[in-house]
Design a protein around this motif. Sequence first.
Motif, PDB file in Angstrom:
ATOM      1  N   ILE A  13       0.825  -1.218   0.000  1.00  0.00           N
ATOM      2  CA  ILE A  13       0.000   0.000   0.000  1.00  0.00           C
ATOM      3  C   ILE A  13       0.859   1.267   0.000  1.00  0.00           C
ATOM      4  CG2 ILE A  13      -2.009  -1.055   1.148  1.00  0.00           C
ATOM      5  CD1 ILE A  13      -1.068   0.346   3.764  1.00  0.00           C
ATOM      6  N   ALA A  72       5.968   2.130   3.012  1.00  0.00           N
ATOM      7  CA  ALA A  72       6.230   0.888   3.750  1.00  0.00           C
ATOM      8  C   ALA A  72       6.945  -0.059   2.803  1.00  0.00           C
ATOM      9  CB  ALA A  72       4.924   0.264   4.225  1.00  0.00           C
ATOM     10  N   VAL A  73       7.637  -1.032   3.363  1.00  0.00           N
ATOM     11  CA  VAL A  73       8.329  -2.004   2.513  1.00  0.00           C
ATOM     12  C   VAL A  73       7.940  -3.424   2.902  1.00  0.00           C
ATOM     13  CG1 VAL A  73      10.332  -0.502   2.132  1.00  0.00           C
ATOM     14  CG2 VAL A  73      10.360  -2.136   4.033  1.00  0.00           C
ATOM     15  N   GLY A  75       6.699  -7.674   1.586  1.00  0.00           N
ATOM     16  CA  GLY A  75       5.564  -8.390   1.024  1.00  0.00           C
ATOM     17  C   GLY A  75       5.951  -9.817   0.717  1.00  0.00           C
ATOM     18  N   LEU A  91      15.192  -0.566   4.779  1.00  0.00           N
ATOM     19  CA  LEU A  91      14.795   0.329   5.867  1.00  0.00           C
ATOM     20  C   LEU A  91      15.878   0.393   6.941  1.00  0.00           C
ATOM     21  CD1 LEU A  91      12.205   1.829   6.435  1.00  0.00           C
ATOM     22  CD2 LEU A  91      11.355  -0.184   7.625  1.00  0.00           C
ATOM     23  N   ILE A 261      -3.990   0.906  13.600  1.00  0.00           N
ATOM     24  CA  ILE A 261      -2.627   1.011  13.123  1.00  0.00           C
ATOM     25  C   ILE A 261      -2.534   1.999  11.948  1.00  0.00           C
ATOM     26  CG2 ILE A 261      -2.868  -0.917  11.511  1.00  0.00           C
ATOM     27  CD1 ILE A 261      -0.261  -2.029  12.600  1.00  0.00           C
ATOM     28  N   GLY A 262      -3.660   2.264  11.314  1.00  0.00           N
ATOM     29  CA  GLY A 262      -3.674   3.158  10.145  1.00  0.00           C
ATOM     30  C   GLY A 262      -3.660   4.638  10.491  1.00  0.00           C
ATOM     31  N   ILE A 280       3.482   3.845  11.143  1.00  0.00           N
ATOM     32  CA  ILE A 280       4.057   2.721  11.917  1.00  0.00           C
ATOM     33  C   ILE A 280       3.689   1.379  11.309  1.00  0.00           C
ATOM     34  CG2 ILE A 280       4.045   4.014  14.085  1.00  0.00           C
ATOM     35  CD1 ILE A 280       1.779   1.885  14.885  1.00  0.00           C
ATOM     36  N   GLY A 282       2.912  -1.615   8.314  1.00  0.00           N
ATOM     37  CA  GLY A 282       3.686  -2.163   7.213  1.00  0.00           C
ATOM     38  C   GLY A 282       2.996  -1.974   5.872  1.00  0.00           C
ATOM     39  N   SER A 283       3.348  -2.824   4.917  1.00  0.00           N
ATOM     40  CA  SER A 283       2.896  -2.634   3.539  1.00  0.00           C
ATOM     41  C   SER A 283       1.518  -3.262   3.266  1.00  0.00           C
ATOM     42  CB  SER A 283       3.929  -3.229   2.592  1.00  0.00           C
ATOM     43  OG  SER A 283       4.099  -4.599   2.894  1.00  0.00           O
ATOM     44  N   ALA A 284       0.924  -3.877   4.286  1.00  0.00           N
ATOM     45  CA  ALA A 284      -0.443  -4.421   4.207  1.00  0.00           C
ATOM     46  C   ALA A 284      -0.740  -5.118   2.881  1.00  0.00           C
ATOM     47  CB  ALA A 284      -1.469  -3.310   4.482  1.00  0.00           C
ATOM     48  N   ASP A 286      -2.334  -7.605   2.208  1.00  0.00           N
ATOM     49  CA  ASP A 286      -3.712  -8.131   2.110  1.00  0.00           C
ATOM     50  C   ASP A 286      -4.685  -7.140   1.501  1.00  0.00           C
ATOM     51  OD1 ASP A 286      -3.177  -6.675   4.485  1.00  0.00           O
ATOM     52  OD2 ASP A 286      -4.861  -7.578   5.551  1.00  0.00           O
ATOM     53  N   ILE A 287      -4.382  -5.832   1.560  1.00  0.00           N
ATOM     54  CA  ILE A 287      -5.320  -4.847   0.987  1.00  0.00           C
ATOM     55  C   ILE A 287      -4.667  -3.997  -0.107  1.00  0.00           C
ATOM     56  CG2 ILE A 287      -6.827  -4.706   3.027  1.00  0.00           C
ATOM     57  CD1 ILE A 287      -5.334  -2.043   3.708  1.00  0.00           C
ATOM     58  N   ALA A 293      -6.757   1.499   1.716  1.00  0.00           N
ATOM     59  CA  ALA A 293      -5.834   1.747   2.832  1.00  0.00           C
ATOM     60  C   ALA A 293      -6.098   3.116   3.452  1.00  0.00           C
ATOM     61  CB  ALA A 293      -4.393   1.678   2.338  1.00  0.00           C
ATOM     62  N   ASP A 335     -10.754   0.382   7.945  1.00  0.00           N
ATOM     63  CA  ASP A 335     -10.087  -0.031   9.193  1.00  0.00           C
ATOM     64  C   ASP A 335     -10.599   0.717  10.416  1.00  0.00           C
ATOM     65  OD1 ASP A 335      -8.749   2.177   7.806  1.00  0.00           O
ATOM     66  OD2 ASP A 335      -7.351   2.180   9.480  1.00  0.00           O
TER      67      ASP A 335
HETATM   68  P1  NAD Z   1       0.996  -4.549   8.388  1.00  0.00           P
HETATM   69  O1  NAD Z   1       1.138  -3.379   9.285  1.00  0.00           O
HETATM   70  O2  NAD Z   1       1.387  -4.356   6.980  1.00  0.00           O
HETATM   71  O3  NAD Z   1      -0.524  -5.062   8.407  1.00  0.00           O
HETATM   72  C1  NAD Z   1      -1.182  -5.522   9.583  1.00  0.00           C
HETATM   73  C2  NAD Z   1      -2.703  -5.399   9.393  1.00  0.00           C
HETATM   74  O4  NAD Z   1      -3.060  -4.008   9.454  1.00  0.00           O
HETATM   75  C3  NAD Z   1      -3.185  -5.900   8.042  1.00  0.00           C
HETATM   76  O5  NAD Z   1      -4.434  -6.499   8.205  1.00  0.00           O
HETATM   77  C4  NAD Z   1      -3.331  -4.643   7.217  1.00  0.00           C
HETATM   78  O6  NAD Z   1      -4.298  -4.719   6.194  1.00  0.00           O
HETATM   79  C5  NAD Z   1      -3.700  -3.610   8.261  1.00  0.00           C
HETATM   80  N1  NAD Z   1      -3.200  -2.275   7.894  1.00  0.00           N
HETATM   81  C6  NAD Z   1      -1.913  -1.844   7.946  1.00  0.00           C
HETATM   82  N2  NAD Z   1      -1.833  -0.588   7.515  1.00  0.00           N
HETATM   83  C7  NAD Z   1      -3.074  -0.198   7.186  1.00  0.00           C
HETATM   84  C8  NAD Z   1      -3.622   1.002   6.653  1.00  0.00           C
HETATM   85  N3  NAD Z   1      -2.883   2.091   6.395  1.00  0.00           N
HETATM   86  N4  NAD Z   1      -4.952   1.040   6.418  1.00  0.00           N
HETATM   87  C9  NAD Z   1      -5.735  -0.024   6.683  1.00  0.00           C
HETATM   88  N5  NAD Z   1      -5.275  -1.178   7.194  1.00  0.00           N
HETATM   89  C10 NAD Z   1      -3.956  -1.275   7.428  1.00  0.00           C
HETATM   90  O7  NAD Z   1       1.841  -5.724   9.072  1.00  0.00           O
HETATM   91  P2  NAD Z   1       2.148  -7.208   8.531  1.00  0.00           P
HETATM   92  O8  NAD Z   1       0.962  -7.752   7.824  1.00  0.00           O
HETATM   93  O9  NAD Z   1       2.701  -7.906   9.691  1.00  0.00           O
HETATM   94  O10 NAD Z   1       3.330  -7.025   7.484  1.00  0.00           O
HETATM   95  C11 NAD Z   1       3.162  -6.922   6.075  1.00  0.00           C
HETATM   96  C12 NAD Z   1       4.493  -6.601   5.426  1.00  0.00           C
HETATM   97  O11 NAD Z   1       4.921  -5.308   5.873  1.00  0.00           O
HETATM   98  C13 NAD Z   1       5.616  -7.570   5.801  1.00  0.00           C
HETATM   99  O12 NAD Z   1       6.399  -7.788   4.666  1.00  0.00           O
HETATM  100  C14 NAD Z   1       6.405  -6.813   6.856  1.00  0.00           C
HETATM  101  O13 NAD Z   1       7.749  -7.211   6.898  1.00  0.00           O
HETATM  102  C15 NAD Z   1       6.263  -5.400   6.374  1.00  0.00           C
HETATM  103  N6  NAD Z   1       6.429  -4.374   7.410  1.00  0.00           N
HETATM  104  C16 NAD Z   1       7.018  -3.224   7.014  1.00  0.00           C
HETATM  105  C17 NAD Z   1       7.139  -2.184   7.914  1.00  0.00           C
HETATM  106  C18 NAD Z   1       7.736  -0.908   7.423  1.00  0.00           C
HETATM  107  O14 NAD Z   1       7.903  -0.732   6.217  1.00  0.00           O
HETATM  108  N7  NAD Z   1       8.056   0.015   8.290  1.00  0.00           N
HETATM  109  C19 NAD Z   1       6.641  -2.308   9.205  1.00  0.00           C
HETATM  110  C20 NAD Z   1       6.001  -3.481   9.576  1.00  0.00           C
HETATM  111  C21 NAD Z   1       5.892  -4.526   8.656  1.00  0.00           C
END
Ligand code: NAD
Length: 357
Positions: A13, A72-73, A75, A91, A261-262, A280, A282-284, A286-287, A293, A335
């Motif tokens: 995202i 974010a990075v 996936g 990062l 978290i969003g 804070i 990640g790259s989410a 799933d969406i 997002a 969210d």
């Molecule tokens: P995530 O934070 O990406 O997602 C966790 C949950 O929160 C998911 O269901 C997601 O859909 C939701 N979510 C996150 N941000 C959102 C937003 N802005 N709006 C709506 N919903 C949101 O954490 P994860 O699933 O554990 O990790 C996914 C990838 O992201 C992995 O590759 C991980 O290594 C990476 N990651 C990157 C960072 C960063 O770039 N700083 C931090 C954490 C995880």
Amino acid sequence: MSKRILVLPGDGIGPEIVAEAVKVLDRLGTDGLDIELDQGLVGGAAYDDHGTPLPEPTLAMARAADAVLLGAVGGPKWEPLDIALRPEKGLLGLRAELGLFSNLRPAILYPQLAGASSLRPEIVSGLDILIVRELTGGIYFGQPRGIRTLDDGQRQGFNTLVYSEREIERIVRSASEIAMRRDRRLCSVDKANVLECTELWREVATRVVETEFPQVELSHMYVDNAAMQLVRQPKQFDVMVTTNMFGDILSDAAAMLTGSIGMLPSASLNAKGQGMYEPIHGSAPDIAGQGVANPLATILSVAMMLRFSLDEPAMAARIEAAVEQVLDQGLRTPDILSDGMTRVGCEEMGDAVVRAL
Ligand code: NAD
């Protein structure tokens, strides 16, 4: 002279939420904010193009920038890669190369979203705390580290918790400067009853605050108690300062008090005031690509950038007020959606903030 901002959308995202934050910057540009934006690749996107998650041109642009805005990075696509080539290394490399030792993680609960917290509204509504985490030292970096085989054939894992006086001084100083702009209360979190390293932390923190920031009210708390107090009575805190690992854990717990978290931005600063700003989350994956997002954490990261790296506190406050206004209008990405509110996508939310500005 105009300020240079390096924009790194990253993966998942990342490009969607960063596009909305850039709209906000562009809007402020029409109001006199003098900035120039560069764009670069980091994470999986950089690996796909350059075979490394942190290509040299990105690093060079980051060094020359006044601030970096990151989406974010990461996936599933890049999970099979060797650990040194994974997106997250991009990062970590940026943090290390820019010397970003001070990680600021606010946990703010907008009264409009109090229902999203797992705690009772009266305990968390209006929460506004800031956790300052040491980011480049401690047990995550200490040597020696590894997994070794003992004489009896058993394997043993080991890591080392180390902090020099200089490292403790600079993070406590950074946290104290921030406390001076807020309620002037600083809680230093350690485990001085068990770990000698944090016994030194406590001693140095006390000296720095007493000699350099006499207006700051300093308290100390053991990390286990701090974890308990965060869920019992989180509003007792103003600014907390702690080690890399304790901060990693406590700031995630504090973030979840707010329910989404969003919504939460972060900043990582170096000694020159240069900073990297990112949500804070990640790259989410799933969406990703669905346009749903929540871009507010990234937009609020821009507000932190204006406050901490660009010396534009009034513009920062305008962004924060605009976010409050769209929440008051009842606009919600999925969210943070609740009964009676209006569901919007990522782009609509960004546009609404720009309109509010
Ligand atoms: P995530 O934070 O990406 O997602 C966790 C949950 O929160 C998911 O269901 C997601 O859909 C939701 N979510 C996150 N941000 C959102 C937003 N802005 N709006 C709506 N919903 C949101 O954490 P994860 O699933 O554990 O990790 C996914 C990838 O992201 C992995 O590759 C991980 O290594 C990476 N990651 C990157 C960072 C960063 O770039 N700083 C931090 C954490 C995880």
